[in-house]
Write a protein that holds these residues in place. Sequence first.
Motif, PDB file in Angstrom:
ATOM      1  N   HIS A 174     -20.391-128.805 -45.057  1.00 22.51           N
ATOM      2  CA  HIS A 174     -20.959-129.632 -44.084  1.00 22.51           C
ATOM      3  C   HIS A 174     -20.457-130.891 -44.368  1.00 22.51           C
ATOM      4  O   HIS A 174     -20.213-131.371 -43.249  1.00 22.51           O
ATOM      5  CB  HIS A 174     -22.494-129.239 -43.869  1.00 22.51           C
ATOM      6  CG  HIS A 174     -23.116-130.054 -42.885  1.00 22.51           C
ATOM      7  ND1 HIS A 174     -22.820-129.645 -41.498  1.00 22.51           N
ATOM      8  CD2 HIS A 174     -23.809-131.231 -43.136  1.00 22.51           C
ATOM      9  CE1 HIS A 174     -23.659-130.469 -40.817  1.00 22.51           C
ATOM     10  NE2 HIS A 174     -24.061-131.626 -41.647  1.00 22.51           N
ATOM     11  N   GLU A 175     -20.629-131.443 -45.514  1.00 19.11           N
ATOM     12  CA  GLU A 175     -20.252-132.955 -45.679  1.00 19.11           C
ATOM     13  C   GLU A 175     -18.916-133.019 -45.413  1.00 19.11           C
ATOM     14  O   GLU A 175     -18.200-133.856 -45.005  1.00 19.11           O
ATOM     15  CB  GLU A 175     -20.586-133.249 -47.009  1.00 19.11           C
ATOM     16  CG  GLU A 175     -22.042-133.316 -47.379  1.00 19.11           C
ATOM     17  CD  GLU A 175     -22.537-133.663 -48.662  1.00 19.11           C
ATOM     18  OE1 GLU A 175     -21.435-133.795 -49.681  1.00 19.11           O
ATOM     19  OE2 GLU A 175     -23.657-133.965 -49.132  1.00 19.11           O
ATOM     20  N   VAL A 176     -17.887-131.971 -45.870  1.00 14.98           N
ATOM     21  CA  VAL A 176     -16.564-132.066 -45.568  1.00 14.98           C
ATOM     22  C   VAL A 176     -16.086-132.091 -44.167  1.00 14.98           C
ATOM     23  O   VAL A 176     -15.340-132.743 -43.776  1.00 14.98           O
ATOM     24  CB  VAL A 176     -15.832-130.982 -46.239  1.00 14.98           C
ATOM     25  CG1 VAL A 176     -14.413-131.019 -46.038  1.00 14.98           C
ATOM     26  CG2 VAL A 176     -15.670-131.200 -47.794  1.00 14.98           C
ATOM     27  N   ASN A 177     -16.912-131.179 -43.544  1.00 13.25           N
ATOM     28  CA  ASN A 177     -16.651-131.090 -42.013  1.00 13.25           C
ATOM     29  C   ASN A 177     -16.956-132.344 -41.156  1.00 13.25           C
ATOM     30  O   ASN A 177     -16.134-132.951 -40.419  1.00 13.25           O
ATOM     31  CB  ASN A 177     -17.592-130.041 -41.421  1.00 13.25           C
ATOM     32  CG  ASN A 177     -16.960-128.670 -41.779  1.00 13.25           C
ATOM     33  OD1 ASN A 177     -15.705-128.468 -42.159  1.00 13.25           O
ATOM     34  ND2 ASN A 177     -17.828-127.431 -41.803  1.00 13.25           N
ATOM     35  N   SER A 178     -17.911-133.029 -41.627  1.00 14.17           N
ATOM     36  CA  SER A 178     -18.631-134.199 -41.079  1.00 14.17           C
ATOM     37  C   SER A 178     -17.582-135.195 -41.361  1.00 14.17           C
ATOM     38  O   SER A 178     -17.376-136.192 -40.620  1.00 14.17           O
ATOM     39  CB  SER A 178     -20.132-134.644 -41.564  1.00 14.17           C
ATOM     40  OG  SER A 178     -20.957-133.709 -41.321  1.00 14.17           O
ATOM     41  N   ALA A 179     -17.105-135.338 -42.697  1.00 13.40           N
ATOM     42  CA  ALA A 179     -16.219-136.471 -43.180  1.00 13.40           C
ATOM     43  C   ALA A 179     -14.917-136.404 -42.332  1.00 13.40           C
ATOM     44  O   ALA A 179     -14.156-137.202 -41.822  1.00 13.40           O
ATOM     45  CB  ALA A 179     -15.599-136.347 -44.483  1.00 13.40           C
ATOM     46  N   GLN A 180     -14.428-135.118 -41.924  1.00 16.35           N
ATOM     47  CA  GLN A 180     -13.320-134.610 -41.166  1.00 16.35           C
ATOM     48  C   GLN A 180     -13.705-135.192 -39.782  1.00 16.35           C
ATOM     49  O   GLN A 180     -12.475-136.003 -39.221  1.00 16.35           O
ATOM     50  CB  GLN A 180     -12.840-133.221 -41.333  1.00 16.35           C
ATOM     51  CG  GLN A 180     -12.378-132.822 -42.744  1.00 16.35           C
ATOM     52  CD  GLN A 180     -11.729-131.530 -42.362  1.00 16.35           C
ATOM     53  OE1 GLN A 180     -12.345-130.350 -41.704  1.00 16.35           O
ATOM     54  NE2 GLN A 180     -11.302-130.875 -43.704  1.00 16.35           N
ATOM     55  N   THR A 181     -14.541-134.945 -39.259  1.00 19.48           N
ATOM     56  CA  THR A 181     -14.818-135.537 -37.890  1.00 19.48           C
ATOM     57  C   THR A 181     -14.887-137.005 -37.629  1.00 19.48           C
ATOM     58  O   THR A 181     -14.348-137.438 -36.789  1.00 19.48           O
ATOM     59  CB  THR A 181     -16.269-134.877 -37.437  1.00 19.48           C
ATOM     60  OG1 THR A 181     -16.015-133.535 -37.493  1.00 19.48           O
ATOM     61  CG2 THR A 181     -16.435-135.346 -35.934  1.00 19.48           C
ATOM     62  N   ASP A 182     -15.386-137.687 -38.845  1.00 21.87           N
ATOM     63  CA  ASP A 182     -15.703-139.178 -39.035  1.00 21.87           C
ATOM     64  C   ASP A 182     -14.321-139.699 -38.793  1.00 21.87           C
ATOM     65  O   ASP A 182     -13.718-140.662 -38.275  1.00 21.87           O
ATOM     66  CB  ASP A 182     -16.406-139.723 -40.041  1.00 21.87           C
ATOM     67  CG  ASP A 182     -17.847-139.461 -39.862  1.00 21.87           C
ATOM     68  OD1 ASP A 182     -18.311-138.982 -38.646  1.00 21.87           O
ATOM     69  OD2 ASP A 182     -18.572-139.205 -40.765  1.00 21.87           O
ATOM     70  N   TYR A 183     -13.356-138.972 -39.790  1.00 23.59           N
ATOM     71  CA  TYR A 183     -12.034-139.200 -40.060  1.00 23.59           C
ATOM     72  C   TYR A 183     -11.355-139.440 -38.671  1.00 23.59           C
ATOM     73  O   TYR A 183     -10.350-140.397 -38.591  1.00 23.59           O
ATOM     74  CB  TYR A 183     -11.439-138.552 -41.180  1.00 23.59           C
ATOM     75  CG  TYR A 183      -9.894-139.003 -41.251  1.00 23.59           C
ATOM     76  CD1 TYR A 183      -9.245-140.057 -41.683  1.00 23.59           C
ATOM     77  CD2 TYR A 183      -8.867-137.883 -40.586  1.00 23.59           C
ATOM     78  CE1 TYR A 183      -7.941-140.274 -42.108  1.00 23.59           C
ATOM     79  CE2 TYR A 183      -7.565-138.321 -40.956  1.00 23.59           C
ATOM     80  CZ  TYR A 183      -7.191-139.392 -41.551  1.00 23.59           C
ATOM     81  OH  TYR A 183      -5.722-139.544 -41.515  1.00 23.59           O
ATOM     82  N   ARG A 184     -11.324-138.425 -38.053  1.00 22.49           N
ATOM     83  CA  ARG A 184     -10.558-138.115 -36.832  1.00 22.49           C
ATOM     84  C   ARG A 184     -11.261-139.297 -35.750  1.00 22.49           C
ATOM     85  O   ARG A 184     -10.391-140.030 -35.061  1.00 22.49           O
ATOM     86  CB  ARG A 184     -10.938-136.688 -36.137  1.00 22.49           C
ATOM     87  CG  ARG A 184     -10.155-135.784 -36.930  1.00 22.49           C
ATOM     88  CD  ARG A 184     -10.076-134.329 -36.079  1.00 22.49           C
ATOM     89  NE  ARG A 184     -11.294-133.758 -36.110  1.00 22.49           N
ATOM     90  CZ  ARG A 184     -11.822-132.850 -36.750  1.00 22.49           C
ATOM     91  NH1 ARG A 184     -11.180-132.391 -37.922  1.00 22.49           N
ATOM     92  NH2 ARG A 184     -13.056-132.481 -36.495  1.00 22.49           N
TER      93      ARG A 184
ATOM     94  N   ASN B 158      -9.626-142.786 -36.960  1.00 26.00           N
ATOM     95  CA  ASN B 158      -8.160-142.704 -36.591  1.00 26.00           C
ATOM     96  C   ASN B 158      -7.933-142.685 -35.227  1.00 26.00           C
ATOM     97  O   ASN B 158      -7.051-143.663 -34.610  1.00 26.00           O
ATOM     98  CB  ASN B 158      -7.701-141.079 -37.300  1.00 26.00           C
ATOM     99  CG  ASN B 158      -6.217-141.178 -37.095  1.00 26.00           C
ATOM    100  OD1 ASN B 158      -5.553-142.187 -37.339  1.00 26.00           O
ATOM    101  ND2 ASN B 158      -5.528-140.075 -36.889  1.00 26.00           N
TER     102      ASN B 158
END
Length: 215
Positions: free
Chosen positions: A161-171, A174
């Motif tokens: 879940h944290e990885v998915n959130s981090a990926q969303t924040d990164y996108r 970006n």
Amino acid sequence: MTAVRQDAWSPDDDLILAEVTLRHIREGSTQLAAFEEVGERIGRTSAACGFRWNSCVRKRYEDAIQIAKQQRQKRNYMKKQSFVATSQVSSVNTIDVEERSYKNDSITEESLSVDTVIRFLRQWKATYQELTRQIKSLERELRERDEELFTLRGLNEKLSHEVNSAQTDYRTVNDDYKTLIQIMDRARRLTVLTEEDESKPRFKMDANGNLERIE
């Protein structure tokens, strides 16, 4: 070391070569061993003895060679029969010993039957208790592994879940960064165009139709 002789073969040398070689054939040995023995006796190399045997002496003893081979086969057969007879006697002795042992056990079977059963039950009880202890230990270890697996699964879901959130924040970051770059690029181009426009001279026409530069 065997000496190397250069003189011719004598009839005595040929006779020794034939006798020793035939004896080795009868006894089941190899001709190479025979040639080595002859070489030591007459002072020649085993290779020279072998060459002499195959090129000359062998032809004169063909019948003797066949008789020696037959004697070797008979010798091997007798050895085999002796071994079989010995094995049979040994088997008979073993069976006799086992029968006598069985008879002796039968004599004492009634007197030892109760003690034997009690000893067997005690051993079985000890074995059963040991197996029960091992089963309980394995069950406890299995429960611990299940709890550890449950904890690791929960941690894995949390990290996913944290990885998915981090990926969303990164996108998101970006995309905002790209948008900011585009805005800055447009602002830079507008600034350049404005400066270019200001650097160009401007003119206006007076009442007489002449162009007049405006500072």
